[in-house]
Design a protein around this motif. Structure first.
Motif, PDB file in Angstrom:
ATOM      1  N   SER A 167      -2.103   7.726  -0.016  1.00  0.00           N
ATOM      2  CA  SER A 167      -3.340   7.102  -0.488  1.00  0.00           C
ATOM      3  C   SER A 167      -4.348   8.187  -0.855  1.00  0.00           C
ATOM      4  O   SER A 167      -4.353   9.256  -0.243  1.00  0.00           O
ATOM      5  CB  SER A 167      -3.953   6.244   0.623  1.00  0.00           C
ATOM      6  OG  SER A 167      -3.156   5.116   0.876  1.00  0.00           O
ATOM      7  N   PHE A 168      -5.187   7.887  -1.825  1.00  0.00           N
ATOM      8  CA  PHE A 168      -6.325   8.713  -2.260  1.00  0.00           C
ATOM      9  C   PHE A 168      -5.939   9.896  -3.137  1.00  0.00           C
ATOM     10  O   PHE A 168      -6.765  10.398  -3.880  1.00  0.00           O
ATOM     11  CB  PHE A 168      -7.164   9.243  -1.074  1.00  0.00           C
ATOM     12  CG  PHE A 168      -7.605   8.159  -0.143  1.00  0.00           C
ATOM     13  CD1 PHE A 168      -8.479   7.178  -0.577  1.00  0.00           C
ATOM     14  CD2 PHE A 168      -7.130   8.101   1.145  1.00  0.00           C
ATOM     15  CE1 PHE A 168      -8.882   6.159   0.280  1.00  0.00           C
ATOM     16  CE2 PHE A 168      -7.515   7.090   2.001  1.00  0.00           C
ATOM     17  CZ  PHE A 168      -8.396   6.119   1.572  1.00  0.00           C
ATOM     18  N   ASP A 174      -2.043   3.789  -1.336  1.00  0.00           N
ATOM     19  CA  ASP A 174      -0.579   3.830  -1.377  1.00  0.00           C
ATOM     20  C   ASP A 174      -0.025   2.399  -1.541  1.00  0.00           C
ATOM     21  O   ASP A 174      -0.679   1.432  -1.156  1.00  0.00           O
ATOM     22  CB  ASP A 174      -0.084   4.445  -0.049  1.00  0.00           C
ATOM     23  CG  ASP A 174       1.346   4.940  -0.115  1.00  0.00           C
ATOM     24  OD1 ASP A 174       1.933   4.896  -1.218  1.00  0.00           O
ATOM     25  OD2 ASP A 174       1.862   5.372   0.936  1.00  0.00           O
ATOM     26  N   HIS A 175       1.193   2.311  -2.086  1.00  0.00           N
ATOM     27  CA  HIS A 175       1.867   1.006  -2.213  1.00  0.00           C
ATOM     28  C   HIS A 175       2.466   0.602  -0.857  1.00  0.00           C
ATOM     29  O   HIS A 175       2.615   1.452   0.023  1.00  0.00           O
ATOM     30  CB  HIS A 175       2.972   1.095  -3.283  1.00  0.00           C
ATOM     31  CG  HIS A 175       3.947   2.203  -2.980  1.00  0.00           C
ATOM     32  ND1 HIS A 175       4.947   2.080  -2.043  1.00  0.00           N
ATOM     33  CD2 HIS A 175       4.044   3.464  -3.464  1.00  0.00           C
ATOM     34  CE1 HIS A 175       5.625   3.191  -1.967  1.00  0.00           C
ATOM     35  NE2 HIS A 175       5.099   4.071  -2.810  1.00  0.00           N
ATOM     36  N   GLN A 208       1.525  -2.151  -7.536  1.00  0.00           N
ATOM     37  CA  GLN A 208       1.082  -2.528  -6.189  1.00  0.00           C
ATOM     38  C   GLN A 208      -0.111  -1.670  -5.757  1.00  0.00           C
ATOM     39  O   GLN A 208      -1.080  -2.175  -5.189  1.00  0.00           O
ATOM     40  CB  GLN A 208       2.227  -2.324  -5.185  1.00  0.00           C
ATOM     41  CG  GLN A 208       3.346  -3.313  -5.329  1.00  0.00           C
ATOM     42  CD  GLN A 208       2.932  -4.711  -4.904  1.00  0.00           C
ATOM     43  OE1 GLN A 208       2.323  -4.893  -3.859  1.00  0.00           O
ATOM     44  NE2 GLN A 208       3.227  -5.690  -5.731  1.00  0.00           N
ATOM     45  N   SER A 209      -0.014  -0.353  -6.039  1.00  0.00           N
ATOM     46  CA  SER A 209      -1.114   0.559  -5.699  1.00  0.00           C
ATOM     47  C   SER A 209      -2.393   0.123  -6.400  1.00  0.00           C
ATOM     48  O   SER A 209      -3.467   0.087  -5.805  1.00  0.00           O
ATOM     49  CB  SER A 209      -0.791   1.986  -6.164  1.00  0.00           C
ATOM     50  OG  SER A 209       0.011   2.619  -5.232  1.00  0.00           O
ATOM     51  N   GLN A 210      -2.227  -0.212  -7.677  1.00  0.00           N
ATOM     52  CA  GLN A 210      -3.398  -0.631  -8.449  1.00  0.00           C
ATOM     53  C   GLN A 210      -4.004  -1.910  -7.888  1.00  0.00           C
ATOM     54  O   GLN A 210      -5.210  -1.984  -7.656  1.00  0.00           O
ATOM     55  CB  GLN A 210      -3.010  -0.835  -9.910  1.00  0.00           C
ATOM     56  CG  GLN A 210      -2.780   0.459 -10.651  1.00  0.00           C
ATOM     57  CD  GLN A 210      -2.592   0.203 -12.132  1.00  0.00           C
ATOM     58  OE1 GLN A 210      -1.861  -0.713 -12.531  1.00  0.00           O
ATOM     59  NE2 GLN A 210      -3.233   0.979 -12.955  1.00  0.00           N
ATOM     60  N   ARG A 217     -10.324  -1.974  -2.063  1.00  0.00           N
ATOM     61  CA  ARG A 217     -11.347  -0.937  -2.195  1.00  0.00           C
ATOM     62  C   ARG A 217     -11.909  -0.910  -3.615  1.00  0.00           C
ATOM     63  O   ARG A 217     -11.628   0.017  -4.394  1.00  0.00           O
ATOM     64  CB  ARG A 217     -10.741   0.430  -1.827  1.00  0.00           C
ATOM     65  CG  ARG A 217     -10.430   0.620  -0.355  1.00  0.00           C
ATOM     66  CD  ARG A 217     -11.687   0.706   0.500  1.00  0.00           C
ATOM     67  NE  ARG A 217     -12.574   1.763   0.047  1.00  0.00           N
ATOM     68  CZ  ARG A 217     -12.496   3.022   0.440  1.00  0.00           C
ATOM     69  NH1 ARG A 217     -11.591   3.366   1.329  1.00  0.00           N
ATOM     70  NH2 ARG A 217     -13.337   3.929  -0.024  1.00  0.00           N
ATOM     71  N   PRO A 218     -12.712  -1.946  -3.976  1.00  0.00           N
ATOM     72  CA  PRO A 218     -13.258  -1.992  -5.336  1.00  0.00           C
ATOM     73  C   PRO A 218     -14.044  -0.736  -5.714  1.00  0.00           C
ATOM     74  O   PRO A 218     -14.072  -0.342  -6.883  1.00  0.00           O
ATOM     75  CB  PRO A 218     -14.160  -3.220  -5.319  1.00  0.00           C
ATOM     76  CG  PRO A 218     -14.093  -3.816  -3.969  1.00  0.00           C
ATOM     77  CD  PRO A 218     -13.083  -3.092  -3.165  1.00  0.00           C
TER      78      PRO A 218
END
Ligand code: SAM
Length: 238
Positions: A167-168, A174-175, A208-210, A217-218
């Motif tokens: 992630s990040f 992360d997916h 999925q990540s998107q 986390r908008p």
């Protein structure tokens, strides 16, 4: 990378830095961690590091003299001095990446109510917060910062545990991950992951990540979209 830690705790407090990925990084000489006890820089019999706050109020404050002596002794030219503090810049991937390319980090760890404020007037210290809440010790925050930073040093995280997919790293979360069995308590692993089609798996994971980032986390999603727009704009300009 050399890492110095100044605190009132002995090495054993920092056990998480002596295990797992961080242990391996030290064995491979990718990092070396040196622990310094603030009490070694005191001059009185009781090795006093703290005193009551001027103006009254609860708690104790780290006295400036031992800290000053210790920092003068430990800090070397070119080292980045960091003090974990709720008033610092909140730790994020940008800061982690910036710190990961430094040759020498020096962590000055507070405890009790904090550190005499004159210390940060006397030295160029970067304050870093690990979030908007208060924990008991700067030594705990230091371990979190070190772990996040050291993971980004090339060679620290082995193959198969890619940092780039965390992630990040790319600005996205992360997916989801699944392992055997393919069905558990009536819940099936998404079909595509069993297909063996690597291109489709990669596409599914990206989507999925998107969607996770968008919904959970908008704020991150907006940052990511802006970055993508910037990249596209720069590519068009070339
Ligand atoms: C009990 S706290 C002191 C809190 C301080 N009185 C305040 O309200 O800001 C003791 C030490 O823990 C560390 N600390 C506490 N919360 C932190 C955070 N969110 N990020 C980084 N360090 C933190 C700092 O080093 C601090 O000096």
């Amino acid at each position: 990378m050399r890492i110095d830690i100044l605190s009132i705790f002995t090495d054993s407090y920092f056990a998480p830095l002596q295990d797992s990925i961080l242990k391996r990084a030290q064995e491979q000489n990718l990092i070396s961690i040196l622990y310094h006890n603030l009490r070694d820089y005191t001059t009185d019999f009781h090795k006093t590091v703290d005193d009551r706050p001027y103006g009254g109020g609860p708690g104790m404050v780290f006295k400036p003299e031992p800290l000053y002596k210790a920092i003068r002794d430990i800090a070397k030219d070119g080292c980045t001095m960091i003090m974990p503090s709720p008033e610092g810049t909140v730790l994020g991937q940008d800061t982690v990446k910036k710190l990961a390319v430094q040759p020498h980090l020096f962590f000055i760890c507070g405890h009790y109510e904090g550190i005499d404020a004159r210390i940060s007037d006397l030295f160029p210290i970067e304050k870093i917060s690990i979030g908007d809440y208060v924990i008991t010790s700067g030594s705990l925050a230091t371990m979190i910062i070190i772990d996040a930073v050291v993971r980004q040093i090339p060679g620290v995280v082995g193959c198969g545990e890619s940092v780039e997919q965390d992630s990040f790293y790319s600005g996205l979360l992360d997916h989801p991950h699944y392992t055997r069995p393919a069905e558990f308590m009536g819940l099936k692993v998404p079909e595509v992951l069993l297909s063996g089609n690597h291109k489709e798996i990669e596409q599914w994971r990206f989507e999925q990540s998107q969607s996770l980032t968008k919904s959970k986390r908008p704020d991150l999603w907006l940052k990511y979209i802006r970055l993508q727009d910037d990249i596209q704009f720069k590519n068009k300009e070339k």
